[in-house]
Design an enzyme around this catalytic site. Sequence first.
Site, PDB file in Angstrom:
ATOM      1  N   ASP A  94      -8.988  -0.525   2.092  1.00 48.75           N
ATOM      2  CA  ASP A  94      -9.030  -0.065   0.705  1.00 48.75           C
ATOM      3  C   ASP A  94     -10.332  -0.505   0.061  1.00 48.75           C
ATOM      4  O   ASP A  94     -11.019   0.269  -0.593  1.00 48.75           O
ATOM      5  CB  ASP A  94      -7.858  -0.660  -0.100  1.00 48.75           C
ATOM      6  CG  ASP A  94      -6.628   0.215  -0.034  1.00 48.75           C
ATOM      7  OD1 ASP A  94      -6.494   0.929   0.968  1.00 48.75           O
ATOM      8  OD2 ASP A  94      -5.819   0.183  -0.982  1.00 48.75           O
ATOM      9  N   THR A 130      -3.258   5.456  -3.643  1.00 57.20           N
ATOM     10  CA  THR A 130      -2.146   6.165  -3.003  1.00 57.20           C
ATOM     11  C   THR A 130      -0.829   5.914  -3.735  1.00 57.20           C
ATOM     12  O   THR A 130       0.064   6.731  -3.672  1.00 57.20           O
ATOM     13  CB  THR A 130      -1.992   5.754  -1.530  1.00 57.20           C
ATOM     14  OG1 THR A 130      -1.796   4.362  -1.468  1.00 57.20           O
ATOM     15  CG2 THR A 130      -3.202   6.123  -0.736  1.00 57.20           C
ATOM     16  N   THR A 131      -0.735   4.774  -4.395  1.00 56.20           N
ATOM     17  CA  THR A 131       0.470   4.506  -5.172  1.00 56.20           C
ATOM     18  C   THR A 131       0.414   5.290  -6.482  1.00 56.20           C
ATOM     19  O   THR A 131       1.378   5.944  -6.871  1.00 56.20           O
ATOM     20  CB  THR A 131       0.586   2.999  -5.475  1.00 56.20           C
ATOM     21  OG1 THR A 131       0.355   2.284  -4.269  1.00 56.20           O
ATOM     22  CG2 THR A 131       1.927   2.654  -6.019  1.00 56.20           C
ATOM     23  N   ASP A 178       0.856  -1.180   0.000  1.00 57.83           N
ATOM     24  CA  ASP A 178       0.000   0.000   0.000  1.00 57.83           C
ATOM     25  C   ASP A 178       0.899   1.240   0.000  1.00 57.83           C
ATOM     26  O   ASP A 178       1.742   1.391   0.875  1.00 57.83           O
ATOM     27  CB  ASP A 178      -0.861  -0.046   1.264  1.00 57.83           C
ATOM     28  CG  ASP A 178      -1.890   1.049   1.289  1.00 57.83           C
ATOM     29  OD1 ASP A 178      -3.046   0.746   0.991  1.00 57.83           O
ATOM     30  OD2 ASP A 178      -1.542   2.193   1.604  1.00 57.83           O
TER      31      ASP A 178
HETATM   32  N1  ATP Z   1      -6.232  -6.995 -13.219  1.00 60.18           N
HETATM   33  C1  ATP Z   1      -5.760  -5.788 -13.509  1.00 60.18           C
HETATM   34  N2  ATP Z   1      -5.229  -5.559 -14.708  1.00 60.18           N
HETATM   35  C2  ATP Z   1      -4.734  -4.349 -15.019  1.00 60.18           C
HETATM   36  N3  ATP Z   1      -4.712  -3.323 -14.209  1.00 60.18           N
HETATM   37  C3  ATP Z   1      -5.221  -3.471 -12.991  1.00 60.18           C
HETATM   38  C4  ATP Z   1      -5.774  -4.704 -12.581  1.00 60.18           C
HETATM   39  N4  ATP Z   1      -6.212  -4.563 -11.311  1.00 60.18           N
HETATM   40  C5  ATP Z   1      -5.935  -3.296 -10.969  1.00 60.18           C
HETATM   41  N5  ATP Z   1      -5.360  -2.625 -11.968  1.00 60.18           N
HETATM   42  C6  ATP Z   1      -4.893  -1.238 -11.959  1.00 60.18           C
HETATM   43  O1  ATP Z   1      -3.922  -1.094 -10.954  1.00 60.18           O
HETATM   44  C7  ATP Z   1      -3.955   0.213 -10.429  1.00 60.18           C
HETATM   45  C8  ATP Z   1      -4.091   0.196  -8.931  1.00 60.18           C
HETATM   46  O2  ATP Z   1      -2.993  -0.407  -8.358  1.00 60.18           O
HETATM   47  P1  ATP Z   1      -2.782  -0.460  -6.797  1.00 60.18           P
HETATM   48  O3  ATP Z   1      -4.049  -0.812  -6.112  1.00 60.18           O
HETATM   49  O4  ATP Z   1      -1.595  -1.325  -6.587  1.00 60.18           O
HETATM   50  O5  ATP Z   1      -2.362   0.995  -6.444  1.00 60.18           O
HETATM   51  P2  ATP Z   1      -3.224   2.200  -5.926  1.00 60.18           P
HETATM   52  O6  ATP Z   1      -4.662   1.881  -5.934  1.00 60.18           O
HETATM   53  O7  ATP Z   1      -2.785   3.368  -6.707  1.00 60.18           O
HETATM   54  O8  ATP Z   1      -2.656   2.433  -4.476  1.00 60.18           O
HETATM   55  P3  ATP Z   1      -3.035   1.687  -3.129  1.00 60.18           P
HETATM   56  O9  ATP Z   1      -4.032   0.634  -3.450  1.00 60.18           O
HETATM   57  O10 ATP Z   1      -1.733   1.184  -2.670  1.00 60.18           O
HETATM   58  O11 ATP Z   1      -3.567   2.762  -2.273  1.00 60.18           O
HETATM   59  C9  ATP Z   1      -5.137   0.902 -11.043  1.00 60.18           C
HETATM   60  O12 ATP Z   1      -4.712   1.759 -12.068  1.00 60.18           O
HETATM   61  C10 ATP Z   1      -5.955  -0.251 -11.613  1.00 60.18           C
HETATM   62  O13 ATP Z   1      -6.679   0.148 -12.735  1.00 60.18           O
HETATM   63 MG    MG Z   2      -5.530   0.130  -4.945  1.00 60.67          MG
END
Ligand code: ATP
Ligand code: MG
Length: 545
Positions: free
Chosen positions: A393, A95-96, A62
């Site tokens: 989340d 957040t990432t 996260d």
């Molecule tokens: N199966 C998938 N295929 C492609 N992209 C995906 C898939 N699942 C999620 N994503 C993408 O991954 C990204 C989110 O990644 P992640 O949850 O790791 O980071 P975040 O939401 O930015 O931060 P965090 O969850 O750490 O607060 C989004 O852009 C989402 O559209």
């Molecule tokens: Mg996320």
Amino acid sequence: MMGQRPVLVLSQNTKRESGRKVQIGNISAAKTIADVIRTCLGPRAMMKMLLDPMGGIVMTNDGNAILREIQVQHPAAKSMIEISRTQDEEVGDGTTSVIILAGEMLAVAEHFLEQQMHPTVIIGAYRKALDDMISSLNKISTPVDVNNKEMMLNIIKSAINTKAISHWSDLACGIALDAVKTVEFEENGRKEIDIKNYAKVEKIPGGIIEDSCVLRGIMVNKDVTHPRMRRYIKNPRIVLLDCSLEYKKGESQTDIEITREEDFARILQMEEEYIQQICEDLIRVKPDLIITEKGISDLAQHYLIRANITAIRRVRKTDNNRISRACGARIVSRTDELRDEDVGTGARLFEVKKIGDEYFTFITDCKDPKACTIMLRGASKEILAEVERNLQDAMQVCRNVLVDPQLVPGGGAAEMAVSHALTEKSKVMTGVEQWPYRAVAQALEVIPRTLIQNCGASTIRLLTSLRAKHTQEGSQTWGVNGETGALVDMKDLGIWEPLAVKLQTYKTAVETAVLLLRIDDIVSGHKKKGGDQSRSTGAPDAAQE
Ligand SMILES: Nc1ncnc2c1ncn2[C@@H]1O[C@H](COP(=O)(O)OP(=O)(O)OP(=O)(O)O)[C@@H](O)[C@H]1O
Ligand SMILES: [Mg+2]
């Protein structure tokens, strides 16, 4: 002659940097922070293991949780970390992404600064681009039916499958949806979903993750005050108090001077009568269970046991609030004001269970709980902490969708679509502004690029064909499958994200970039004098003691 004497304005131990050097420094600090968590984006994300200041370990992917633990010195890096926290508080997810995006927004500006473009021009273009990003994001968003359970689960799954908990995604999605639906509360047309206060996650090490569940009620880590009290009650009548069942002591030190022995006996008797009185007040409404935030004296326990009442003391205020919502009892602060309506009868079962080494009180099977406890089980404390973060989340995403039921495609599709729209727009722009504007469009591609990189596919080839795809009409939902690295239609893959999260991500990223670009001077230094002064104002107090 006089002109040659150096004039000292700043104190000697301050450090000052200014001009281009600061801007380049800020940009590289931001890029460094983005690089730290670049590998944590998407379904093939890597985890980080961090040592916290207390010596414990944190295992997570996260963004916010990682950055919270690392200590940085550069002020720009600090403000980057701050935006990740803002994102977490505001929408709970992304957040990432927000860090990676902000880092990239700054990285593309470096080029213009080197070409001596004035930061104000860049900032102007960035702001304009942000407005267009927001409007085109709104354009590609689609409404969703929040009562469609399958769709809701799918959305939550998109947020969860980038996390460690993804192996149990069905279970976790169910838990998140269930918990959020439970605390959803509508009053005079005002919707309230207060996850923080009313959906509490309780982590109990031991067992397996599959044992985790949402209780239809509340669990607190407490035992009854006396072993002879009942530990299992069906359809309990519950009274909640926030006053103590003990003899009130004076606010400050009290001295009583007595000369006769009868007076002493009388004082003791008065104390007893007082306790007896409050217990009688309580017994009058015939409760089965009394829960108080304060203490219960031995004598009060005695009276309560005689009336076959179970008592629990020193629960947390927040727990008491949750119990109140779950069973419909009202928290009373004076026993003489206790009325029959204040008694909660919404719960069908009260039970104290021993799990592992500790006793837990369950008030469950509630008729219409507006609060709940999520009970998490797992192998170790660290795993549980990560599972909790992942669930948070998921719940936040669920809440965002319930509050604003609009979705945008995930997997980098939204970024590509917005990027394409910006590029198209920049073609009709004139003047030097068009270049930073176009650079913003290019910076947005960092999200799909990182997703491709993280699953180990060929970045340039895929990104080029994705870009080409987005020039075609009606392919705005095409993005990257983060598991395989193939290009897919997000409608088929079913990766959707709430519009609120995306909007917040873009706004925060661009605003931060703008803010950091505007800085051209960093003055740092300690204010030793100030510290002394505050200490000396505190001194008179100490002298009096
Ligand atoms: N199966 C998938 N295929 C492609 N992209 C995906 C898939 N699942 C999620 N994503 C993408 O991954 C990204 C989110 O990644 P992640 O949850 O790791 O980071 P975040 O939401 O930015 O931060 P965090 O969850 O750490 O607060 C989004 O852009 C989402 O559209
Ligand atoms: Mg996320």
